[in-house]
Design a protein around this motif. Sequence first.
Motif, PDB file in Angstrom:
ATOM      1  N   LEU A   1      18.405  -9.797   1.356  1.00 35.88           N
ATOM      2  CA  LEU A   1      17.934  -8.836   2.353  1.00 35.88           C
ATOM      3  C   LEU A   1      17.549  -9.585   3.626  1.00 35.88           C
ATOM      4  O   LEU A   1      17.585 -10.815   3.669  1.00 35.88           O
ATOM      5  CB  LEU A   1      16.717  -8.069   1.819  1.00 35.88           C
ATOM      6  N   THR A   2      17.175  -8.847   4.668  1.00 33.50           N
ATOM      7  CA  THR A   2      16.636  -9.481   5.865  1.00 33.50           C
ATOM      8  C   THR A   2      15.120  -9.564   5.740  1.00 33.50           C
ATOM      9  O   THR A   2      14.493  -8.808   4.975  1.00 33.50           O
ATOM     10  CB  THR A   2      16.994  -8.687   7.124  1.00 33.50           C
ATOM     11  N   ILE A   3      14.526 -10.472   6.496  1.00 39.17           N
ATOM     12  CA  ILE A   3      13.075 -10.613   6.461  1.00 39.17           C
ATOM     13  C   ILE A   3      12.400  -9.332   6.939  1.00 39.17           C
ATOM     14  O   ILE A   3      11.349  -8.932   6.422  1.00 39.17           O
ATOM     15  CB  ILE A   3      12.626 -11.836   7.296  1.00 39.17           C
ATOM     16  N   GLU A   4      13.023  -8.651   7.899  1.00 39.52           N
ATOM     17  CA  GLU A   4      12.462  -7.392   8.388  1.00 39.52           C
ATOM     18  C   GLU A   4      12.444  -6.327   7.293  1.00 39.52           C
ATOM     19  O   GLU A   4      11.477  -5.570   7.150  1.00 39.52           O
ATOM     20  CB  GLU A   4      13.267  -6.885   9.596  1.00 39.52           C
ATOM     21  N   THR A   5      13.517  -6.287   6.492  1.00 41.73           N
ATOM     22  CA  THR A   5      13.594  -5.301   5.417  1.00 41.73           C
ATOM     23  C   THR A   5      12.536  -5.567   4.353  1.00 41.73           C
ATOM     24  O   THR A   5      11.881  -4.637   3.853  1.00 41.73           O
ATOM     25  CB  THR A   5      14.999  -5.313   4.780  1.00 41.73           C
ATOM     26  N   VAL A   6      12.344  -6.831   4.005  1.00 41.45           N
ATOM     27  CA  VAL A   6      11.316  -7.181   3.017  1.00 41.45           C
ATOM     28  C   VAL A   6       9.936  -6.790   3.535  1.00 41.45           C
ATOM     29  O   VAL A   6       9.140  -6.169   2.811  1.00 41.45           O
ATOM     30  CB  VAL A   6      11.361  -8.688   2.691  1.00 41.45           C
ATOM     31  N   SER A   7       9.652  -7.110   4.778  1.00 46.28           N
ATOM     32  CA  SER A   7       8.340  -6.791   5.355  1.00 46.28           C
ATOM     33  C   SER A   7       8.118  -5.278   5.418  1.00 46.28           C
ATOM     34  O   SER A   7       7.030  -4.788   5.088  1.00 46.28           O
ATOM     35  CB  SER A   7       8.218  -7.401   6.755  1.00 46.28           C
ATOM     36  N   ARG A   8       9.140  -4.539   5.833  1.00 43.98           N
ATOM     37  CA  ARG A   8       9.009  -3.077   5.902  1.00 43.98           C
ATOM     38  C   ARG A   8       8.787  -2.480   4.521  1.00 43.98           C
ATOM     39  O   ARG A   8       7.987  -1.544   4.360  1.00 43.98           O
ATOM     40  CB  ARG A   8      10.270  -2.466   6.527  1.00 43.98           C
ATOM     41  N   THR A   9       9.471  -3.018   3.525  1.00 44.20           N
ATOM     42  CA  THR A   9       9.341  -2.474   2.172  1.00 44.20           C
ATOM     43  C   THR A   9       7.950  -2.736   1.610  1.00 44.20           C
ATOM     44  O   THR A   9       7.326  -1.848   1.003  1.00 44.20           O
ATOM     45  CB  THR A   9      10.407  -3.085   1.247  1.00 44.20           C
ATOM     46  N   LEU A  10       7.426  -3.912   1.829  1.00 39.81           N
ATOM     47  CA  LEU A  10       6.070  -4.217   1.360  1.00 39.81           C
ATOM     48  C   LEU A  10       5.050  -3.344   2.077  1.00 39.81           C
ATOM     49  O   LEU A  10       4.093  -2.851   1.457  1.00 39.81           O
ATOM     50  CB  LEU A  10       5.763  -5.698   1.595  1.00 39.81           C
ATOM     51  N   THR A  11       5.245  -3.129   3.370  1.00 37.05           N
ATOM     52  CA  THR A  11       4.343  -2.251   4.133  1.00 37.05           C
ATOM     53  C   THR A  11       4.412  -0.825   3.601  1.00 37.05           C
ATOM     54  O   THR A  11       3.380  -0.142   3.485  1.00 37.05           O
ATOM     55  CB  THR A  11       4.704  -2.273   5.626  1.00 37.05           C
ATOM     56  N   ARG A  12       5.612  -0.376   3.261  1.00 32.15           N
ATOM     57  CA  ARG A  12       5.769   0.975   2.694  1.00 32.15           C
ATOM     58  C   ARG A  12       5.052   1.075   1.353  1.00 32.15           C
ATOM     59  O   ARG A  12       4.351   2.054   1.087  1.00 32.15           O
ATOM     60  CB  ARG A  12       7.253   1.288   2.516  1.00 32.15           C
ATOM     61  N   PHE A  13       5.201   0.064   0.501  1.00 34.90           N
ATOM     62  CA  PHE A  13       4.512   0.060  -0.797  1.00 34.90           C
ATOM     63  C   PHE A  13       2.996   0.107  -0.596  1.00 34.90           C
ATOM     64  O   PHE A  13       2.273   0.749  -1.361  1.00 34.90           O
ATOM     65  CB  PHE A  13       4.887  -1.196  -1.593  1.00 34.90           C
ATOM     66  N   GLU A  14       2.519  -0.583   0.422  1.00 40.97           N
ATOM     67  CA  GLU A  14       1.075  -0.573   0.699  1.00 40.97           C
ATOM     68  C   GLU A  14       0.647   0.814   1.180  1.00 40.97           C
ATOM     69  O   GLU A  14      -0.400   1.321   0.759  1.00 40.97           O
ATOM     70  CB  GLU A  14       0.735  -1.640   1.734  1.00 40.97           C
ATOM     71  N   ARG A  15       1.438   1.406   2.054  1.00 44.86           N
ATOM     72  CA  ARG A  15       1.123   2.745   2.568  1.00 44.86           C
ATOM     73  C   ARG A  15       1.088   3.764   1.434  1.00 44.86           C
ATOM     74  O   ARG A  15       0.283   4.697   1.443  1.00 44.86           O
ATOM     75  CB  ARG A  15       2.168   3.140   3.620  1.00 44.86           C
ATOM     76  N   GLU A  16       1.966   3.571   0.445  1.00 43.55           N
ATOM     77  CA  GLU A  16       2.031   4.485  -0.698  1.00 43.55           C
ATOM     78  C   GLU A  16       1.056   4.094  -1.804  1.00 43.55           C
ATOM     79  O   GLU A  16       1.087   4.670  -2.893  1.00 43.55           O
ATOM     80  CB  GLU A  16       3.456   4.524  -1.236  1.00 43.55           C
ATOM     81  N   LYS A  17       0.219   3.088  -1.528  1.00 47.04           N
ATOM     82  CA  LYS A  17      -0.847   2.653  -2.441  1.00 47.04           C
ATOM     83  C   LYS A  17      -0.318   2.096  -3.765  1.00 47.04           C
ATOM     84  O   LYS A  17      -0.982   2.184  -4.800  1.00 47.04           O
ATOM     85  CB  LYS A  17      -1.855   3.791  -2.698  1.00 47.04           C
ATOM     86  N   MET A  18       0.861   1.502  -3.729  1.00 46.77           N
ATOM     87  CA  MET A  18       1.359   0.803  -4.914  1.00 46.77           C
ATOM     88  C   MET A  18       0.803  -0.615  -4.962  1.00 46.77           C
ATOM     89  O   MET A  18       0.645  -1.203  -6.026  1.00 46.77           O
ATOM     90  CB  MET A  18       2.887   0.770  -4.925  1.00 46.77           C
ATOM     91  N   LEU A  19       0.466  -1.136  -3.797  1.00 50.17           N
ATOM     92  CA  LEU A  19      -0.086  -2.485  -3.709  1.00 50.17           C
ATOM     93  C   LEU A  19      -0.902  -2.621  -2.428  1.00 50.17           C
ATOM     94  O   LEU A  19      -0.874  -1.755  -1.550  1.00 50.17           O
ATOM     95  CB  LEU A  19       1.032  -3.539  -3.768  1.00 50.17           C
ATOM     96  N   VAL A  20      -1.612  -3.726  -2.355  1.00 50.25           N
ATOM     97  CA  VAL A  20      -2.328  -4.111  -1.134  1.00 50.25           C
ATOM     98  C   VAL A  20      -1.868  -5.513  -0.773  1.00 50.25           C
ATOM     99  O   VAL A  20      -1.838  -6.400  -1.628  1.00 50.25           O
ATOM    100  CB  VAL A  20      -3.861  -4.098  -1.337  1.00 50.25           C
TER     101      VAL A  20
END
Length: 237
Positions: free
Chosen positions: A198-217
Motif C-alpha cells: 500500500l502507500t504510506i498515505e493509505t496506511v495512515s488514513r486507514t489507521l485514522t479511520r479505525f481510530e475514528r470508529e473506536k477500533m483502536l487508539v
Amino acid sequence: MIRTISPLRANFGRCTACAVRSLSICGALDETDLVEFERIARQVHLAPSEALFSAGQVASSVHNLTAGVARLYKLLPDGRRQVIGFALPGDFLGTMPSIRYSYSADAIKRVSACRFPVDAFKHFIEQRPHFLLRINEFASRELMLAQQQMLLLGRRRTEEKVAAFLVGWRARLAHIGDERQTVSLPMSRQDIADYLGLTIETVSRTLTRFEREKMLVIVSGGVRLLDCPRAEAMAAA
C-alpha cells in the motif's frame, strides 16, 4: 559499524542465560551442546538502520536474533522496496538454498544477534540430527508467514490488510512474552506500507479511520486495540 564480540573473550554460559533461548533454535540443545554452540558464535550489535546482511552478498553466516526488531526486504528492479517481513527475538535468519542472500536484513531499532559461520554451523548440525528437526520447524513457520503475506498482498481489501497486520503482529509479540494491550509498532508507516503493498498515505488514513470508529487508539510507538473481536473478524475475512 557492526560490533562483534569473540566468544574466546566472552564468558561462557551466555547461551544458558539467554532470555530468548526457549524461543530460539537453541532451545533444542542441552547444556553440553550449548558450550560447543557458543564456541562457533559471534555476538553482533547493530545500531538502527545498520545491515545484518544484504541481498547478493555471499551467504557466509546465519543469524539468531536475541534482541530488537529487524526489517527484511528486497529491492525491486525499478528501485521500489518490498518489505517481506519483520524479525523478532528468537527468529533465525540467513538460511539460503543458494550461496548468496536473496534478501536484505537491517535493524529497525538496536538489534543484537548471534552470528554463526555457515560451514561451522553445518558441521554442528551434522552431528546433531535432533537439532535439524528444530531448524525445520522454524523453516516451516517462515513458510507459513510467507504464505500469509501472499494472502495479504492478494485479494484482500485495504482495511482487511491493515487489520490482519495488526492482529498478526500482536500475536507474534505475545509469542515472545509481550502481551500488553498496546501493540508496539517499532517499524515506520512506510515499512508497513511496503509490507502490505500500500502507500504510506493509505496506511495512515486507514489507521485514522479505525481510530475514528473506536477500533483502536493511536498512541506513541504503537496502537491500543479497543475492539479486538472486530479487528480479528476483519483480519479473518
